[in-house]
Design an enzyme around this catalytic site. Structure first.
Site, PDB file in Angstrom:
ATOM      1  CG  ASP A 128      -6.313  -3.046   5.191  1.00 13.45           C
ATOM      2  OD1 ASP A 128      -6.247  -3.638   4.102  1.00 13.45           O
ATOM      3  OD2 ASP A 128      -6.308  -1.803   5.299  1.00 13.45           O
ATOM      4  CB  ALA A 187       1.178 -19.733  -0.337  1.00 13.29           C
ATOM      5  CD  GLN A 253      -6.193  -7.911  -2.620  1.00 15.94           C
ATOM      6  OE1 GLN A 253      -5.696  -8.466  -1.669  1.00 15.94           O
ATOM      7  NE2 GLN A 253      -5.574  -6.954  -3.294  1.00 15.94           N
TER       8      GLN A 253
HETATM    9  O1  F6P Z   1      -7.378   0.076   3.850  1.00 14.46           O
HETATM   10  C1  F6P Z   1      -7.890  -0.593   2.760  1.00 14.46           C
HETATM   11  C2  F6P Z   1      -6.938  -0.546   1.593  1.00 14.46           C
HETATM   12  O2  F6P Z   1      -7.513  -1.305   0.545  1.00 14.46           O
HETATM   13  C3  F6P Z   1      -5.522  -1.023   1.868  1.00 14.46           C
HETATM   14  O3  F6P Z   1      -5.421  -2.420   1.871  1.00 14.46           O
HETATM   15  C4  F6P Z   1      -4.767  -0.356   0.757  1.00 14.46           C
HETATM   16  O4  F6P Z   1      -3.420  -0.151   1.128  1.00 14.46           O
HETATM   17  C5  F6P Z   1      -5.489   0.951   0.578  1.00 14.46           C
HETATM   18  O5  F6P Z   1      -6.780   0.781   1.139  1.00 14.46           O
HETATM   19  C6  F6P Z   1      -5.633   1.395  -0.847  1.00 14.46           C
HETATM   20  O6  F6P Z   1      -6.175   2.658  -0.862  1.00 14.46           O
HETATM   21  P1  F6P Z   1      -6.846   3.349  -2.130  1.00 14.46           P
HETATM   22  O7  F6P Z   1      -8.159   2.678  -2.379  1.00 14.46           O
HETATM   23  O8  F6P Z   1      -6.989   4.758  -1.728  1.00 14.46           O
HETATM   24  O9  F6P Z   1      -5.907   3.120  -3.281  1.00 14.46           O
END
Ligand code: F6P
Length: 320
Positions: A128, A187, A253
């Protein structure tokens, strides 16, 4: 002088966590320390799931995505009684200090453990880039490259079909992935939580790209948790001549082999963390500011304001 340290990864995984684990283990062994792996973050600490590592434990992992230690989120770790159980397990295993790799939640756990007598050092491991004590977090660069590879593909098909692609990226209320990906891909629009969301303004701008600029396609990069991207794509189809299509990139990602940038960053940070523990320091986190590896108290890091990306967004808008 401490003899044995632990290492764990916590929160969402990120590419480069393994490179950090490798650096911590090898740097500690080289300085005469023993290293204990703690599985699944603070959860494994509470459950006593730990094992001793050696140099071979981290062979061939520098290139691997994910984390060989496993990770988890454990909200209960805020509870002092839960932490006391974790500390008992650390003591039973002779672990005197710990390096934790994760985001701000992980840092809070590290601070709380340090306050209870176990020195902890935090490394910023998250895609993030929402940890202001470091210009870049471990995993951000790799995730960004995954995002741009995918958006480049979407551009091909959007252009062929006169479409507008709305691409939702992760970020957990931090717009950095959207900003850096939007710039990298040229973009048409970048929508972030920091800037806020005005649907009418988004549609008006796309109408301008469509009718005035006569663009073949448009790419809208939008951070997660802002709006329903499928609904937005439908509205774009209704109010412009682009047909709107939404793509949620999701957990793709978070995976993949880390980039060279993330491997080097993780390696430098891991080594620094061991150095701090050997100097008897706890409750600090490692960062990279202006290409220097630094450390600061976790409390200070958590109080830092989110970085503004207004300058970058203004630059981006001048070039579209
Ligand atoms: O903090 C990393 C992250 O991938 C965020 O970008 C996303 O909001 C969250 O974790 C998703 O969490 P989980 O893997 O628990 O669905």
């Amino acid at each position: 002088m401490i003899k044995r340290i632990g290492v764990l990864t916590s929160g969402g995984d990120s590419p480069g966590m393994n490179a950090a684990i490798r650096a911590i283990v090898r740097s500690a062994l080289a300085r005469g320390l023993e290293v204990v792996a703690i599985e699944d973050g603070y959860k494994g600490m509470v459950e006593g799931r730990m094992w001793q590592m050696n140099s071979r434990s981290v062979s061939d992992i520098i290139l691997k995505g994910g984390t060989i230690l496993g990770t988890a989120r454990l909200p209960e770790f805020k509870d002092r009684i839960v932490r006391a159980a974790a500390i008992r397990n650390l003591e039973e295993n002779g672990v005197e200090a710990v390096v934790v790799i994760g985001g701000d939640g992980t840092y809070r756990g590290a601070q709380a453990l340090t306050d209870m007598g176990i020195n902890c050092i935090g490394l910023p491991g998250t895609i993030d880039n929402d940890v202001s004590s470091s210009d870049y977090t471990i995993g951000f660069d790799t995730a960004l490259n995954t995002v741009i590879q995918n958006i480049d593909k979407l551009r091909d098909t959007s252009s062929s079909h006169h479409r507008c692609s709305v691409v939702e990226v992760m970020g957990n209320r931090c717009g950095d992935l959207a900003v850096f990906a939007g710039i990298s891909c040229g973009a048409e629009m970048i929508i972030t939580p920091e800037r806020g969301y005005d649907e009418a303004a988004v549609l008006a701008k796309l109408k301008y790209f469509d009718e005035v600029r006569k663009k073949r396609h448009a790419i809208v990069v939008i951070s997660e948790k802002i709006t329903d991207v499928n609904a937005l794509a439908n509205k774009i189809s209704e109010s412009t001549s682009f047909s709107g299509r939404a793509t949620v990139l999701g957990h793709i990602q978070r995976g993949g082999s880390p980039t060279a940038f993330d491997r080097v960053l993780a390696t430098r940070m891991g080594d620094k963390a061991v150095e701090l523990l050997l100097n008897g320091i706890g409750g600090h986190c490692i960062g990279m500011l202006k290409n220097e590896i630094i450390s600061m108290p976790i409390a200070e890091a958590l109080a830092l304001p989110r970085r503004s990306r207004e300058e970058l967004l203004a630059l981006h808008e001048r070039l579209i």
